[in-house]
Write a protein that holds these residues in place. Structure first.
Motif, PDB file in Angstrom:
ATOM      1  N   GLU A  56     -52.199   3.419  10.537  1.00 45.87           N
ATOM      2  CA  GLU A  56     -52.108   4.427  11.405  1.00 45.87           C
ATOM      3  C   GLU A  56     -53.355   5.247  11.881  1.00 45.87           C
ATOM      4  O   GLU A  56     -53.322   6.294  12.750  1.00 45.87           O
ATOM      5  CB  GLU A  56     -51.412   5.478  10.662  1.00 45.87           C
ATOM      6  N   SER A  57     -54.478   4.832  11.375  1.00 47.26           N
ATOM      7  CA  SER A  57     -55.865   5.501  11.883  1.00 47.26           C
ATOM      8  C   SER A  57     -56.224   4.935  13.240  1.00 47.26           C
ATOM      9  O   SER A  57     -55.870   3.991  13.508  1.00 47.26           O
ATOM     10  CB  SER A  57     -56.810   5.275  10.868  1.00 47.26           C
ATOM     11  N   ASP A  58     -56.755   5.887  14.069  1.00 48.20           N
ATOM     12  CA  ASP A  58     -57.325   5.510  15.301  1.00 48.20           C
ATOM     13  C   ASP A  58     -58.551   5.088  15.309  1.00 48.20           C
ATOM     14  O   ASP A  58     -58.979   4.260  16.310  1.00 48.20           O
ATOM     15  CB  ASP A  58     -57.207   6.515  16.386  1.00 48.20           C
ATOM     16  N   VAL A  63     -58.189  -1.759   4.303  1.00 45.82           N
ATOM     17  CA  VAL A  63     -59.081  -2.419   3.902  1.00 45.82           C
ATOM     18  C   VAL A  63     -58.611  -2.935   2.177  1.00 45.82           C
ATOM     19  O   VAL A  63     -58.940  -3.802   1.686  1.00 45.82           O
ATOM     20  CB  VAL A  63     -60.423  -2.176   3.692  1.00 45.82           C
ATOM     21  N   GLN A  64     -57.404  -2.001   1.848  1.00 44.50           N
ATOM     22  CA  GLN A  64     -56.997  -2.270   0.607  1.00 44.50           C
ATOM     23  C   GLN A  64     -55.444  -1.780   0.385  1.00 44.50           C
ATOM     24  O   GLN A  64     -55.200  -0.686   1.048  1.00 44.50           O
ATOM     25  CB  GLN A  64     -57.810  -1.593  -0.486  1.00 44.50           C
ATOM     26  N   PRO A 148     -44.324   2.793  -5.486  1.00 42.81           N
ATOM     27  CA  PRO A 148     -45.389   3.560  -4.842  1.00 42.81           C
ATOM     28  C   PRO A 148     -46.519   2.639  -4.515  1.00 42.81           C
ATOM     29  O   PRO A 148     -46.787   1.670  -5.129  1.00 42.81           O
ATOM     30  CB  PRO A 148     -45.830   4.482  -6.057  1.00 42.81           C
ATOM     31  N   ALA A 149     -47.276   2.985  -3.333  1.00 47.19           N
ATOM     32  CA  ALA A 149     -48.389   2.156  -2.949  1.00 47.19           C
ATOM     33  C   ALA A 149     -49.714   3.130  -2.698  1.00 47.19           C
ATOM     34  O   ALA A 149     -49.456   4.263  -2.188  1.00 47.19           O
ATOM     35  CB  ALA A 149     -47.931   1.178  -1.922  1.00 47.19           C
ATOM     36  N   VAL A 150     -50.883   2.524  -2.489  1.00 50.01           N
ATOM     37  CA  VAL A 150     -51.941   3.311  -2.195  1.00 50.01           C
ATOM     38  C   VAL A 150     -52.624   2.433  -0.835  1.00 50.01           C
ATOM     39  O   VAL A 150     -52.842   1.278  -1.365  1.00 50.01           O
ATOM     40  CB  VAL A 150     -52.926   3.359  -3.469  1.00 50.01           C
ATOM     41  N   GLN A 151     -52.804   2.942   0.030  1.00 51.37           N
ATOM     42  CA  GLN A 151     -53.551   2.604   1.329  1.00 51.37           C
ATOM     43  C   GLN A 151     -54.878   3.069   1.403  1.00 51.37           C
ATOM     44  O   GLN A 151     -55.091   4.127   1.557  1.00 51.37           O
ATOM     45  CB  GLN A 151     -52.658   2.499   2.648  1.00 51.37           C
ATOM     46  N   GLY A 156     -62.979   5.376   3.953  1.00 46.80           N
ATOM     47  CA  GLY A 156     -62.852   5.983   2.627  1.00 46.80           C
ATOM     48  C   GLY A 156     -61.660   6.949   2.570  1.00 46.80           C
ATOM     49  O   GLY A 156     -61.312   7.179   1.389  1.00 46.80           O
ATOM     50  N   THR A 157     -60.723   7.152   3.831  1.00 49.30           N
ATOM     51  CA  THR A 157     -59.554   7.706   3.480  1.00 49.30           C
ATOM     52  C   THR A 157     -58.440   7.039   2.648  1.00 49.30           C
ATOM     53  O   THR A 157     -58.399   5.656   2.806  1.00 49.30           O
ATOM     54  CB  THR A 157     -59.150   7.845   4.892  1.00 49.30           C
ATOM     55  N   VAL A 158     -58.047   7.681   1.608  1.00 51.37           N
ATOM     56  CA  VAL A 158     -56.794   7.126   0.884  1.00 51.37           C
ATOM     57  C   VAL A 158     -55.662   7.876   1.033  1.00 51.37           C
ATOM     58  O   VAL A 158     -55.514   8.983   1.040  1.00 51.37           O
ATOM     59  CB  VAL A 158     -57.368   7.153  -0.453  1.00 51.37           C
ATOM     60  N   VAL A 159     -54.502   7.050   1.454  1.00 49.34           N
ATOM     61  CA  VAL A 159     -53.021   7.584   1.484  1.00 49.34           C
ATOM     62  C   VAL A 159     -52.226   7.310   0.504  1.00 49.34           C
ATOM     63  O   VAL A 159     -52.264   5.946  -0.021  1.00 49.34           O
ATOM     64  CB  VAL A 159     -52.662   6.983   2.855  1.00 49.34           C
TER      65      VAL A 159
END
Length: 224
Positions: A56-58, A63-64, A148-151, A156-159
């Motif tokens: 969703e980032s522009d 990467v993980q 639950p998931a971590v993107q 370095g942004t973590v969602v």
């Protein structure tokens, strides 16, 4: 008035078309979040679950992805499908207490699965990737399971996709992926359900085509 064959076909085509539209609508995502789906997951059985991960980032790439599996009802079997350019880690860890699942007594289980992109293998902006697991057995009596998931992004942004969705309420900003399980009676280990579903879909399309042809013929006759 007695229905004509053409009207009967049109009525059947309408029913089949409506069914196909319902299937497509059910499969369509509500938004571009991390989602989980399955074509064969049912209570008490085994199945393949697929996590669809859009970026969703522009400006940054995904990467993980780390997915948390159910802790109260752990899976006795967990196998990850390889993804080109990515490494996957699914270690078994000790459980707080033994758990019985599908006739197995588990003292350890996979609780987290992590996919990590290699060099130049991330999910670029505007793209998505799918990550699949073969797991089971699913808990008997369950209708849905949250994962639950971590993107993690390349900048370095973590969602954290871990917010609970309340039925009837507006979806939260970062909802946890929730898998809706199929009724146990609709699946079979021999794959017959998949074949039946395909046959019904094909039949619906054939009926729709025939109905369209008859409708066109009727229109030409009326015009003449």
């Amino acid at each position: 008035m007695t229905p004509t064959p053409a009207r009967s076909l049109l009525r059947g085509a309408g029913t089949a078309g409506a069914a196909l539209l319902l299937v497509v609508a059910a499969a369509a995502p509500a938004s571009a979040h991390v989602r989980v789906t399955s074509a064969d997951a049912s209570p008490g059985g085994y199945g393949v679950i697929v996590f669809r991960v859009p970026t969703e980032s522009d400006t940054a790439s995904t990467v993980q992805l780390a997915v948390t599996l159910p802790a109260d009802t752990p899976f006795a079997s967990v196998a990850a499908q390889p993804v080109a350019g990515w490494t996957v880690s699914a270690p078994e860890t000790p459980l707080p207490r033994p758990v019985t699942a599908g006739g197995f007594t588990l003292t350890k289980a996979v609780q987290t699965v992590t996919w990590k992109a290699g060099t130049d293998a991330g999910v670029a902006p505007g793209e998505f990737q799918q990550f699949a697991l073969s797991v089971g057995p699913f808990p008997k009596g369950a209708r849905s399971i949250a994962f639950p998931a971590v993107q993690t992004y390349s900048d370095g942004t973590v969602v954290h996709w871990d917010q609970r969705t309340t039925p009837g309420a507006e979806e939260p900003e970062d909802p946890a992926p929730v898998l809706a399980l199929l009724p146990a009676a609709t699946t079979a280990d021999d794959g017959s359900t998949d074949g039946t579903a395909r046959a019904l879909a094909a039949a619906g399309l054939v009926v729709a085509v025939l109905a369209a042809g008859l409708a066109g013929l009727s229109l030409r006759r009326r015009t003449r």
